[in-house]
Enzyme design. Structure first.
Site, PDB file in Angstrom:
ATOM      1  N   HIS A 118       4.630  11.434  -0.300  1.00  0.00           N
ATOM      2  CA  HIS A 118       4.312  10.758   0.955  1.00  0.00           C
ATOM      3  C   HIS A 118       4.437   9.243   0.798  1.00  0.00           C
ATOM      4  N   ASP A 171      30.672  -9.144  11.570  1.00  0.00           N
ATOM      5  CA  ASP A 171      30.120  -8.073  10.737  1.00  0.00           C
ATOM      6  C   ASP A 171      29.362  -8.703   9.575  1.00  0.00           C
ATOM      7  N   TRP A 185       2.289   6.977  -6.211  1.00  0.00           N
ATOM      8  CA  TRP A 185       3.509   6.184  -6.116  1.00  0.00           C
ATOM      9  C   TRP A 185       3.502   5.036  -7.112  1.00  0.00           C
ATOM     10  N   SER A 242      20.570   0.298  -4.097  1.00  0.00           N
ATOM     11  CA  SER A 242      20.862   0.134  -2.672  1.00  0.00           C
ATOM     12  C   SER A 242      20.242  -1.146  -2.133  1.00  0.00           C
ATOM     13  N   SER A 243      18.977  -1.366  -2.467  1.00  0.00           N
ATOM     14  CA  SER A 243      18.286  -2.547  -1.946  1.00  0.00           C
ATOM     15  C   SER A 243      18.879  -3.835  -2.484  1.00  0.00           C
ATOM     16  N   HIS A 259       3.609  -5.912  -5.239  1.00  0.00           N
ATOM     17  CA  HIS A 259       3.034  -6.753  -4.204  1.00  0.00           C
ATOM     18  C   HIS A 259       4.103  -7.389  -3.314  1.00  0.00           C
ATOM     19  N   GLU A 272       6.760  -6.160  -2.655  1.00  0.00           N
ATOM     20  CA  GLU A 272       7.245  -5.025  -1.878  1.00  0.00           C
ATOM     21  C   GLU A 272       6.460  -4.868  -0.567  1.00  0.00           C
ATOM     22  N   TYR A 305       5.166  -7.138   1.185  1.00  0.00           N
ATOM     23  CA  TYR A 305       5.644  -8.152   2.129  1.00  0.00           C
ATOM     24  C   TYR A 305       7.087  -7.879   2.534  1.00  0.00           C
ATOM     25  N   SER A 311       8.095 -11.395  16.511  1.00  0.00           N
ATOM     26  CA  SER A 311       8.336 -12.735  17.057  1.00  0.00           C
ATOM     27  C   SER A 311       9.344 -12.685  18.205  1.00  0.00           C
ATOM     28  N   HIS A 354      -3.945  -8.572  -8.290  1.00  0.00           N
ATOM     29  CA  HIS A 354      -5.108  -8.164  -7.490  1.00  0.00           C
ATOM     30  C   HIS A 354      -5.162  -6.642  -7.313  1.00  0.00           C
ATOM     31  N   HIS A 355      -4.131  -5.950  -7.754  1.00  0.00           N
ATOM     32  CA  HIS A 355      -4.200  -4.487  -7.773  1.00  0.00           C
ATOM     33  C   HIS A 355      -4.800  -3.986  -9.077  1.00  0.00           C
ATOM     34  N   THR A 358      -0.564 -16.492   7.010  1.00  0.00           N
ATOM     35  CA  THR A 358      -0.584 -15.329   7.906  1.00  0.00           C
ATOM     36  C   THR A 358      -1.345 -15.665   9.176  1.00  0.00           C
ATOM     37  N   LYS A 417       0.735 -17.446  11.580  1.00  0.00           N
ATOM     38  CA  LYS A 417       1.607 -16.574  12.368  1.00  0.00           C
ATOM     39  C   LYS A 417       0.847 -15.927  13.523  1.00  0.00           C
ATOM     40  N   ARG A 422      -9.853   7.764  -3.757  1.00  0.00           N
ATOM     41  CA  ARG A 422      -8.545   8.206  -3.278  1.00  0.00           C
ATOM     42  C   ARG A 422      -8.023   9.337  -4.147  1.00  0.00           C
TER      43      ARG A 422
HETATM   44  C1  HEA Z   1       4.693   2.994   5.406  1.00  0.00           C
HETATM   45  C2  HEA Z   1       3.923   3.673   4.725  1.00  0.00           C
HETATM   46  C3  HEA Z   1       3.003   4.771   5.162  1.00  0.00           C
HETATM   47  C4  HEA Z   1       2.861   5.408   6.374  1.00  0.00           C
HETATM   48  C5  HEA Z   1       3.640   5.209   7.655  1.00  0.00           C
HETATM   49  C6  HEA Z   1       1.803   6.364   6.206  1.00  0.00           C
HETATM   50  C7  HEA Z   1       1.337   7.221   7.214  1.00  0.00           C
HETATM   51  C8  HEA Z   1       0.299   8.124   7.073  1.00  0.00           C
HETATM   52  N1  HEA Z   1      -0.440   8.339   5.928  1.00  0.00           N
HETATM   53 FE1  HEA Z   1      -0.152   7.450   4.130  1.00  0.00          FE
HETATM   54  N2  HEA Z   1       0.129   6.540   2.317  1.00  0.00           N
HETATM   55  C9  HEA Z   1       1.056   5.576   2.030  1.00  0.00           C
HETATM   56  C10 HEA Z   1       1.928   4.977   2.919  1.00  0.00           C
HETATM   57  C11 HEA Z   1       2.051   5.354   4.260  1.00  0.00           C
HETATM   58  N3  HEA Z   1       1.331   6.304   4.908  1.00  0.00           N
HETATM   59  C12 HEA Z   1       0.978   5.211   0.647  1.00  0.00           C
HETATM   60  C13 HEA Z   1       1.838   4.177  -0.067  1.00  0.00           C
HETATM   61  C14 HEA Z   1      -0.046   5.998   0.102  1.00  0.00           C
HETATM   62  C15 HEA Z   1      -0.556   5.977  -1.325  1.00  0.00           C
HETATM   63  C16 HEA Z   1       0.074   7.054  -2.122  1.00  0.00           C
HETATM   64  C17 HEA Z   1      -0.543   7.135  -3.458  1.00  0.00           C
HETATM   65  O1  HEA Z   1      -1.771   7.166  -3.561  1.00  0.00           O
HETATM   66  O2  HEA Z   1       0.205   7.153  -4.437  1.00  0.00           O
HETATM   67  C18 HEA Z   1      -0.566   6.810   1.188  1.00  0.00           C
HETATM   68  C19 HEA Z   1      -1.626   7.692   1.047  1.00  0.00           C
HETATM   69  C20 HEA Z   1      -2.174   8.407   2.095  1.00  0.00           C
HETATM   70  C21 HEA Z   1      -3.401   9.123   2.011  1.00  0.00           C
HETATM   71  C22 HEA Z   1      -4.311   9.177   0.813  1.00  0.00           C
HETATM   72  C23 HEA Z   1      -4.097  10.382   0.016  1.00  0.00           C
HETATM   73  C24 HEA Z   1      -4.982  10.376  -1.169  1.00  0.00           C
HETATM   74  O3  HEA Z   1      -5.266   9.313  -1.715  1.00  0.00           O
HETATM   75  O4  HEA Z   1      -5.397  11.463  -1.570  1.00  0.00           O
HETATM   76  C25 HEA Z   1      -3.611   9.724   3.227  1.00  0.00           C
HETATM   77  C26 HEA Z   1      -4.768  10.550   3.580  1.00  0.00           C
HETATM   78  O5  HEA Z   1      -5.144  10.659   4.656  1.00  0.00           O
HETATM   79  C27 HEA Z   1      -2.512   9.352   4.065  1.00  0.00           C
HETATM   80  C28 HEA Z   1      -2.341   9.767   5.372  1.00  0.00           C
HETATM   81  C29 HEA Z   1      -1.359   9.275   6.220  1.00  0.00           C
HETATM   82  C30 HEA Z   1      -1.224   9.725   7.594  1.00  0.00           C
HETATM   83  C31 HEA Z   1      -2.050  10.783   8.271  1.00  0.00           C
HETATM   84  C32 HEA Z   1      -0.187   8.989   8.124  1.00  0.00           C
HETATM   85  C33 HEA Z   1       0.258   9.077   9.570  1.00  0.00           C
HETATM   86  O6  HEA Z   1       0.157   7.807  10.159  1.00  0.00           O
HETATM   87  C34 HEA Z   1       1.617   9.609   9.724  1.00  0.00           C
HETATM   88  C35 HEA Z   1       2.055   9.617  11.176  1.00  0.00           C
HETATM   89  C36 HEA Z   1       3.433   9.207  11.217  1.00  0.00           C
HETATM   90  C37 HEA Z   1       3.877   8.080  11.728  1.00  0.00           C
HETATM   91  C38 HEA Z   1       2.996   7.141  12.444  1.00  0.00           C
HETATM   92  C39 HEA Z   1       5.287   7.682  11.477  1.00  0.00           C
HETATM   93  C40 HEA Z   1       6.168   8.053  12.612  1.00  0.00           C
HETATM   94  C41 HEA Z   1       7.468   7.384  12.415  1.00  0.00           C
HETATM   95  C42 HEA Z   1       8.558   7.722  13.060  1.00  0.00           C
HETATM   96  C43 HEA Z   1       8.568   8.827  14.022  1.00  0.00           C
HETATM   97  C44 HEA Z   1       9.809   6.990  12.736  1.00  0.00           C
HETATM   98  C45 HEA Z   1      10.444   6.402  13.922  1.00  0.00           C
HETATM   99  C46 HEA Z   1      11.714   5.840  13.519  1.00  0.00           C
HETATM  100  C47 HEA Z   1      12.253   4.739  14.036  1.00  0.00           C
HETATM  101  C48 HEA Z   1      11.605   3.914  15.061  1.00  0.00           C
HETATM  102  C49 HEA Z   1      13.556   4.317  13.542  1.00  0.00           C
HETATM  103  N4  HEA Z   1      -1.657   8.542   3.361  1.00  0.00           N
HETATM  104  C1  HEA Z   2       2.541  -4.150   4.607  1.00  0.00           C
HETATM  105  C2  HEA Z   2       1.799  -4.001   3.619  1.00  0.00           C
HETATM  106  C3  HEA Z   2       0.637  -4.826   3.196  1.00  0.00           C
HETATM  107  C4  HEA Z   2       0.218  -6.067   3.619  1.00  0.00           C
HETATM  108  C5  HEA Z   2       0.831  -6.971   4.668  1.00  0.00           C
HETATM  109  C6  HEA Z   2      -0.948  -6.371   2.856  1.00  0.00           C
HETATM  110  C7  HEA Z   2      -1.652  -7.557   2.997  1.00  0.00           C
HETATM  111  C8  HEA Z   2      -2.688  -7.939   2.155  1.00  0.00           C
HETATM  112  N1  HEA Z   2      -3.255  -7.182   1.162  1.00  0.00           N
HETATM  113 FE1  HEA Z   2      -2.781  -5.246   0.716  1.00  0.00          FE
HETATM  114  N2  HEA Z   2      -2.133  -3.461   0.051  1.00  0.00           N
HETATM  115  C9  HEA Z   2      -1.045  -2.781   0.522  1.00  0.00           C
HETATM  116  C10 HEA Z   2      -0.187  -3.174   1.509  1.00  0.00           C
HETATM  117  C11 HEA Z   2      -0.288  -4.398   2.179  1.00  0.00           C
HETATM  118  N3  HEA Z   2      -1.248  -5.343   1.997  1.00  0.00           N
HETATM  119  C12 HEA Z   2      -0.904  -1.521  -0.170  1.00  0.00           C
HETATM  120  C13 HEA Z   2       0.179  -0.477   0.061  1.00  0.00           C
HETATM  121  C14 HEA Z   2      -1.946  -1.461  -1.087  1.00  0.00           C
HETATM  122  C15 HEA Z   2      -2.331  -0.324  -2.028  1.00  0.00           C
HETATM  123  C16 HEA Z   2      -1.397  -0.037  -3.094  1.00  0.00           C
HETATM  124  C17 HEA Z   2      -1.887   1.134  -3.895  1.00  0.00           C
HETATM  125  O1  HEA Z   2      -2.822   0.950  -4.692  1.00  0.00           O
HETATM  126  O2  HEA Z   2      -1.367   2.249  -3.701  1.00  0.00           O
HETATM  127  C18 HEA Z   2      -2.681  -2.708  -0.927  1.00  0.00           C
HETATM  128  C19 HEA Z   2      -3.774  -3.033  -1.712  1.00  0.00           C
HETATM  129  C20 HEA Z   2      -4.356  -4.288  -1.713  1.00  0.00           C
HETATM  130  C21 HEA Z   2      -5.268  -4.737  -2.718  1.00  0.00           C
HETATM  131  C22 HEA Z   2      -5.734  -3.952  -3.946  1.00  0.00           C
HETATM  132  C23 HEA Z   2      -6.906  -3.127  -3.622  1.00  0.00           C
HETATM  133  C24 HEA Z   2      -7.279  -2.225  -4.715  1.00  0.00           C
HETATM  134  O3  HEA Z   2      -6.462  -1.371  -5.099  1.00  0.00           O
HETATM  135  O4  HEA Z   2      -8.393  -2.350  -5.224  1.00  0.00           O
HETATM  136  C25 HEA Z   2      -5.615  -6.026  -2.378  1.00  0.00           C
HETATM  137  C26 HEA Z   2      -6.535  -6.894  -3.167  1.00  0.00           C
HETATM  138  O5  HEA Z   2      -6.489  -8.032  -3.119  1.00  0.00           O
HETATM  139  C27 HEA Z   2      -4.904  -6.360  -1.167  1.00  0.00           C
HETATM  140  C28 HEA Z   2      -4.974  -7.580  -0.514  1.00  0.00           C
HETATM  141  C29 HEA Z   2      -4.190  -7.950   0.576  1.00  0.00           C
HETATM  142  C30 HEA Z   2      -4.265  -9.249   1.203  1.00  0.00           C
HETATM  143  C31 HEA Z   2      -5.191 -10.365   0.873  1.00  0.00           C
HETATM  144  C32 HEA Z   2      -3.302  -9.230   2.198  1.00  0.00           C
HETATM  145  C33 HEA Z   2      -2.972 -10.389   3.118  1.00  0.00           C
HETATM  146  O6  HEA Z   2      -1.584 -10.586   3.149  1.00  0.00           O
HETATM  147  C34 HEA Z   2      -3.503 -10.198   4.502  1.00  0.00           C
HETATM  148  C35 HEA Z   2      -3.422 -11.483   5.294  1.00  0.00           C
HETATM  149  C36 HEA Z   2      -3.772 -11.326   6.745  1.00  0.00           C
HETATM  150  C37 HEA Z   2      -4.904 -11.721   7.324  1.00  0.00           C
HETATM  151  C38 HEA Z   2      -6.016 -12.300   6.541  1.00  0.00           C
HETATM  152  C39 HEA Z   2      -5.141 -11.526   8.794  1.00  0.00           C
HETATM  153  C40 HEA Z   2      -4.649 -12.627   9.690  1.00  0.00           C
HETATM  154  C41 HEA Z   2      -5.239 -13.963   9.398  1.00  0.00           C
HETATM  155  C42 HEA Z   2      -6.026 -14.657  10.252  1.00  0.00           C
HETATM  156  C43 HEA Z   2      -6.354 -14.173  11.611  1.00  0.00           C
HETATM  157  C44 HEA Z   2      -6.480 -15.995   9.794  1.00  0.00           C
HETATM  158  C45 HEA Z   2      -7.926 -16.098   9.520  1.00  0.00           C
HETATM  159  C46 HEA Z   2      -8.334 -15.207   8.413  1.00  0.00           C
HETATM  160  C47 HEA Z   2      -9.147 -15.558   7.386  1.00  0.00           C
HETATM  161  C48 HEA Z   2      -9.621 -16.935   7.161  1.00  0.00           C
HETATM  162  C49 HEA Z   2      -9.597 -14.489   6.417  1.00  0.00           C
HETATM  163  N4  HEA Z   2      -4.154  -5.283  -0.797  1.00  0.00           N
HETATM  164 CU   LIG Z   3      -0.904  -6.622  -3.161  1.00  0.00          CU
END
Ligand code: HEA
Ligand code: HEA
Ligand SMILES: [Cu+2]
Ligand code: CUA
Lengths: 290, 543, 273
Positions: free
Chosen positions: B79, B109, B144, B174-175, B258, B260, B262, B273, B307-308, B333, B336, B455
């Protein structure tokens, strides 16, 4: 008349709901060292570290709710004031330097306000100031073993109690056969490592969560202020039975602990060479991978 | 060459190769973009199916239907991977990027059209490898994050993890090739007059994303290679017995991981935007600030990876540094968020579906962002790490924000891509179902996480039952939203209603709205003239 | 031309091409075949993948060369784009080596890794930096000079000189590889002997592979020179090969200084207390 009363009633019950919800929110988990149904907040703190985490999180939460509400409020205002009906002529403003400075500087200020207590908390939780005893923790697939170097250096394993052996009143997936027993109000140094993959020894009420990494010894500490039994679970994915290696710690008075340690020393000296207990879970795969 | 021979008096000299060769041998950015979008949809079906299986299993305490817990771990792994590499990235970068970079910068293109095609085709190949990984030898039950020693040959013998690694290698290739193509296109091929400071913000977003990809993915490739040799050739990078260190993997993985996250959200920023400005009928507020905020997020994103890893046993100074560095990202952020609000302020806003998703994005991204700031504090993270609070955080920014941006972009551009009008009413319904669904799905996970639920567990202590049940119901609602999306897609593609070249009217003034809808096979054969407003473009010379 | 939508842009949009999908198939077969091989299967499936990949490279780049030799396909702007593309490719390669240097420093520097053991680990018989590695450094450095001589010869339209110096560069690359193979054969430690050989062989091995690729690239350029493909104002292929060669050179300098010299000294390597 009728109409307005109904509205008031509706309003009242809404408020009542909010108050109940809020009360539940604040009181949730009182006196429990384990999660309770519908809990929305932390488990109550049993160590100074967790107390400080909760305090810090209260600050965090307040600020964050403020930010979210501010953004939501602005958006609602925009939706009402600046939709194409109420505002047919869009303005042309694309710059406002004072405003841009403000929304850069205020977040910086907020972050500084957060950073100070954050650092205090971090440095406080890092190391025990003067540990009185040590507990050695080793993670295994999929159980924990504990060693008491300062109390006779005995060692034992702690396995989950599988679902079919759970007695009424016991907590499914949290109970173990051999609980860790520790004295109350004692600064205890925790040394952790692992024998195979990375595990994580965590107890929410203690505010402890530390990876056990093979080849390394990590250090953490606790000072439990209330006797009771505390539960946690392995918090790093470690394979098939990652969800089934709970942590259970029984905190007792210092005297009781001494008694227990003397007993345990005898008991586990014998037990040492008995093979690790094989726990049967429901899953056939588990038995196979053990 | 035969180029001109075919280009007869046909209105947009729409000569295109036909049959399967048109797609398989394609050198056309629009066709390749379409294939990326189709792949993302296939990925979304698989990834959503996996997530539904997860939520069904977690609906109640005890075993629902997954008796093999390795299979649960494989589901979670698959997933995560599929959603990240085969849904969000192909849709936002490959799909919208390919379609609209050439259209928006006024060039016919991409820089390397053939390389563009291999960037695409490597992804289905990688997806097949990933599916094989899940089916073979018990599958990769590593999450993952693929942490060794669990991912080592000792604990995952068999081929599953190797297939996973090779899948990521192909997806990574690919990327990287895609990133080279994107950067070269944007840097080199803008129509005369479109200086960097006049590029639409979507182009800025794609440029920065491609730079992040170029710098981050090869590090993952190196780490994966080390894992592969550790597993198969007895090297000792991550094995303490040979003097290696499991934490080295975590460093390398998160140095990629990390940035990734962003990589997934900056394209979303770009899409949002464009939409906010179009539907407010106003140029974007604080254009330069917006562009450089994304750049700042990208730069700082490279120095916060650990921070992870707050609970791996770092010394306290290291954790203090990563806490402070991570918090810094909230500032750009915030710029923005507030600039979007300021763009809407004073606007004359039409709430069509793209705008609904955009506003949903802004609000819910803030919710996910502030919980990120909670996690950023190493002290507090000791309570949150590896609990459902983290799951809630990243789904708010990913499954909510990034997916909303995909939907928003889809509704915004489908008229341009297909020439057809999507059914507005049903699309709004889809928004509301999804909006309500994801909040019911992910908000309660904050509570479960605070209460301590870890988790990646297939069964949980009974006390967590309540919030999990609610969360599962939310998942089903969200899935209905996704199904509804496919219905809308079907209705759109079979619709008779067509759209004008600029269906959104005066607010939409980037170059893609100057070409016909659907965009002809070849566009911008004549270099368009560029106006002088930042990001606002003059009109193309009459054809 | 009757067509009013005549193209006014300078860009090159190639016709549809079979090479991308063939390359993908090659990659897929290599992946499956490689896994099969690593799990005690035969190597031929992997070999088939490699052959298809080589065929792809041949066919694809042949096409590119043809286009380069066709007037009009590679306009000035397209040439700039090709240069950008190649530079970004080299950037990604740098980041790939970054990972291996990270592994090296993580394993050898106690400040990065508080369980790092003494470096070099006990029992490892080091390769003296002053022997073959120093020789190879001199070879690569001089090859950097020879490739520059060849480049200037192209700019001066002196084809025979350019051909000669390009061949000399390629031969220096081959000599480097020969010495490196010797070094591997003489080494007393195996890949499986722990962290030191792991970092050593993967870092130097991937470098060696890049030298191999660069050598082939230079040889192709030499042959293209012989066919008269390169003009003083039109020799992107050669430029790319030269850049690649310099990149390989710089990576080697880092390897030599860090892995061979510093890595075998005791300076900075005190084991964690
Ligand atoms: C982009 C990333 C993404 C997205 C979309 C989702 C979507 C969802 N995720 Fe997932 N999730 C992860 C990234 C994501 N997740 C990751 C990285 C983990 C951690 C894995 C790990 O622990 O190793 C995780 C883990 C995770 C857990 C924790 C499992 C565990 O720790 O045991 C759970 C449990 O509820 C969960 C549930 C769901 C559900 C119910 C949705 C629902 O929102 C799904 C519903 C579907 C949609 C909203 C998408 C629909 C999209 C389309 C139809 C495409 C359209 C196409 C175009 C417009 C071109 N996810
Ligand atoms: C699109 C993906 C995405 C984005 C944008 C972010 C954004 C951020 N993430 Fe997240 N993060 C994930 C995807 C993402 N993360 C995923 C997938 C994991 C789990 C991976 C795994 O373990 O499987 C994770 C896990 C994760 C962790 C590790 C947690 C743990 O495993 O214990 C942390 C810790 O620092 C963190 C921090 C942040 C912070 C500080 C931001 C910041 O960029 C957020 C900034 C935005 C705001 C703050 C809001 C807007 C700001 C304002 C309105 C201004 C005023 C606000 C203040 C003064 C506070 N993230
Ligand atoms: Cu991070
Ligand atoms: Cu042990 Cu998870």
């Amino acid at each position: 008349m009728q109409n307005s009363r109904r509205i008031i009633l509706g309003y009242n019950s809404g408020v009542a709901f909010l108050i109940t919800a809020f009360a539940a929110f604040m009181a949730s988990g009182a006196n429990a060292a384990e999660p309770i149904p519908w809990q929305m907040n932390f488990q109550p703190a049993a160590t100074p570290v967790m107390e400080k985490i909760i305090d810090f999180h209260n600050l965090l939460l307040t600020i964050q709710v403020g930010i979210v509400v501010l953004v939501l409020g602005l958006m609602l205002y925009i939706i009402i004031k600046f939709n194409s009906k109420s505002n047919p002529e869009p303005s042309k403003t694309t710059h406002n330097t004072p405003l841009e400075v403000i929304w850069t500087v205020i977040p910086i200020v907020i972050l500084i306000v957060l950073a100070v207590p954050s650092m205090k908390l971090l440095f406080f939780m890092d190391k025990a100031p003067n540990p009185e005893m040590t507990l050695k923790i080793t993670g295994h697939q999929w159980y924990w073993s504990y060693q008491y170097p300062d109390n006779g250096d005995f060692e034992f394993d702690s396995n989950i109690i599988p679902d079919d052996e759970i007695k009424p009143g016991q907590r499914r997936l949290l109970e173990v056969d051999n609980q860790v027993v520790l004295p109350v109000n004692t600064e205890i140094r925790l040394l952790m490592t692992s024998e195979d993959v990375i595990h994580n020894w965590a107890i929410p009420a203690f505010g402890v969560k530390m990876d056990t990494v093979p080849g390394r010894t990590n250090e953490s500490w606790i000072k439990v202020t209330k006797p009771g039994t505390y539960y946690g679970q392995c918090s790093e994915l470690c394979g098939v039975n990652h969800g089934f290696m709970p942590v259970a710690v029984k905190v007792v008075s210092k005297d009781e602990f001494k008694k227990w340690a003397a007993e345990a020393k005898k008991e586990f000296a014998k037990a040492k060479n008995t093979p690790v207990k094989v726990v049967k879970m429901k899953s056939p795969a588990q038995a196979q991978l053990r | 060459m035969s180029e001109t021979a075919h280009a007869d008096a046909h209105e947009h000299h729409d000569h295109r190769p036909t049959g399967w060769k048109r797609w398989v041998y394609s050198t056309n950015h629009k066709d390749i973009g379409t294939m990326y979008l189709a792949l993302a949809m296939i990925g979304a079906i698989v990834g959503t199916a996996a997530s539904m299986a997860i939520r069904v299993e977690l609906h109640e305490p005890g075993v629902q239907f997954i008796t093999d817990f390795q299979f649960y771990n494989v589901l979670v792994t698959a997933h995560g991977f599929i959603m990240v590499f085969f849904v969000v990235m192909p849709a936002l970068i490959g799909g919208f990027g390919n379609w609209f970079i050439p259209l928006m910068i006024g060039t016919p293109d991409m820089a390397f059209p053939r390389m563009n095609n291999i960037s695409f085709w490597l992804l289905p190949a990688a997806l097949i490898l990933l599916v094989i990984a899940g089916l073979i030898d018990g599958g990769p039950g590593t999450g993952w994050t693929v942490y060794p020693p669990l991912a080592n040959a000792d604990f995952h013998p068999g081929m599953a993890v190797d297939f996973g690694i090779l899948s990521l290698h192909l997806a990574g290739a690919s990327s990287i090739l895609g990133a080279i193509n994107f950067i070269t296109t944007i840097v080199n091929m803008r129509a005369p007059g479109m200086t960097f400071h006049r590029m639409p913000l979507f182009i800025w977003a794609m440029l920065l994303t491609a730079i992040l990809l170029l710098l981050a993915i090869p590090v993952l490739a190196g780490a994966l290679t080390m894992l592969l040799t550790d597993r198969n050739f007895d090297t000792a990078f991550f094995s303490p017995a040979g003097g290696g260190d499991p934490l080295l993997w975590q460093h390398l993985f998160w140095f990629f991981g990390h940035p990734e996250v962003y990589i997934m959200i900056i394209p979303a920023f770009g899409v949002i935007s464009e939409i906010v400005s179009t539907f407010s009928k106003k140029p974007i507020f604080g254009y330069l600030g917006m562009a450089y905020a994304m750049a700042a997020i990208g730069v700082v994103g490279f120095i916060v990876w650990a921070h992870h890893m707050y609970t791996v046993g770092f010394n306290v100074e290291t954790r203090a540094y990563f806490t402070l560095a991570t918090m810094v990202i909230a500032v750009p952020t915030g710029v923005k968020i507030f600039s979007w609000l300021a763009t809407m302020w004073g606007g004359s806003i039409k709430f069509d579906t793209p705008m609904l998703f955009a506003m949903g994005f802004i609000f819910l991204f803030v919710v996910g962002g502030v919980t990120g700031v909670t996690l950023a504090n190493a002290g507090a993270d000791q309570a949150f790490h590896d609990t459902y609070f983290v799951v809630a955080h990243f789904h708010y920014v990913l499954s909510v924000a990034a997916i909303f941006a995909m939907y928003a972009g889809f509704y915004y551009w489908i008229g341009k891509m297909s020439g057809k009008q999507y059914p507005e009413g049903m699309a709004r319904l889809q928004f509301w179902v999804t909006f309500i669904g994801v909040n019911i799905l992910f908000f309660p996970q904050h509570f479960a996480g605070m209460a301590g639920m870890p988790r990646r567990i297939p069964d949980y202590p009974d006390a967590y039952a309540g919030w999990n049940m609610i969360s599962s119901w939310g998942a089903y609602i969200t899935a209905v939203g996704a199904i509804l999306f496919f219905v809308v897609l079907w209705k759109t593609l079979t619709s008779k209603e067509t759209v004008a070249a600029n269906q959104w009217g005066t607010g939409a003034n980037t170059l893609e709205w100057t070409v016909a809808s659907p965009a002809p096979f070849h566009t911008h054969e004549q270099t368009p003239a560029i106006g002088t407003q930042p990001a606002a473009i003059g009109t193309q010379p009459a054809e | 031309m009757a067509n009013e939508a005549a193209k006014t842009h300078p860009w090159h949009v190639p016709e549809p091409s079979p090479w991308p999908i063939i390359g993908t198939i090659a990659g897929f077969i290599m992946a499956v075949g490689g896994i099969w091989f690593m799990h005690d299967g035969p190597i031929y499936l992997f070999g088939v993948g490699v052959l298809i990949l080589i065929y792809t490279f041949y066919g694809w780049w042949r096409q590119v060369v043809l286009e380069a030799n066709t007037a009009g396909a590679h306009s000035e702007q397209v040439k700039i784009g090709l240069r950008y593309g190649f530079i970004f490719f080299i950037v990604s390669e740098i980041m790939f080596f970054f990972a291996f240097f990270w592994a090296f420093f993580h394993s050898s520097l106690p400040i990065l890794n508080n369980v790092a053991q003494a470096w070099p680990p006990e029992g490892i018989e080091l390769i003296p930096a002053s022997g073959v590695p120093l020789l190879n450094t001199l070879i690569l450095l001089s090859s950097s000079a020879t490739v520059t001589v060849a480049h200037h010869a192209i700019l001066d339209d002196n084809r025979s000189k350019a051909i000669m110096w390009t061949w000399i560069t390629a031969i220096l690359g081959a000599v480097f590889l020969f010495f490196q193979a010797e070094e591997y054969i003489d080494a007393t430690f195996k890949l499986s002997d722990g962290i030191y050989p792991s970092t050593f062989y993967l870092a130097t091995g991937f470098h060696g592979f890049h030298v191999f690729v660069g050598t082939c690239f230079l040889a192709v350029c030499a042959m293209r020179l012989q066919k008269g493909h390169f003009k003083p104002d039109h020799h992107i292929g050669f430029e790319a090969a030269a850049w690649y060669w310099h990149f390989v050179d710089v990576v080697w300098i880092f390897l030599f200084v860090n892995v061979y010299i510093w890595g075998s000294s005791s300076f900075g390597h005190v084991a964690a207390g």
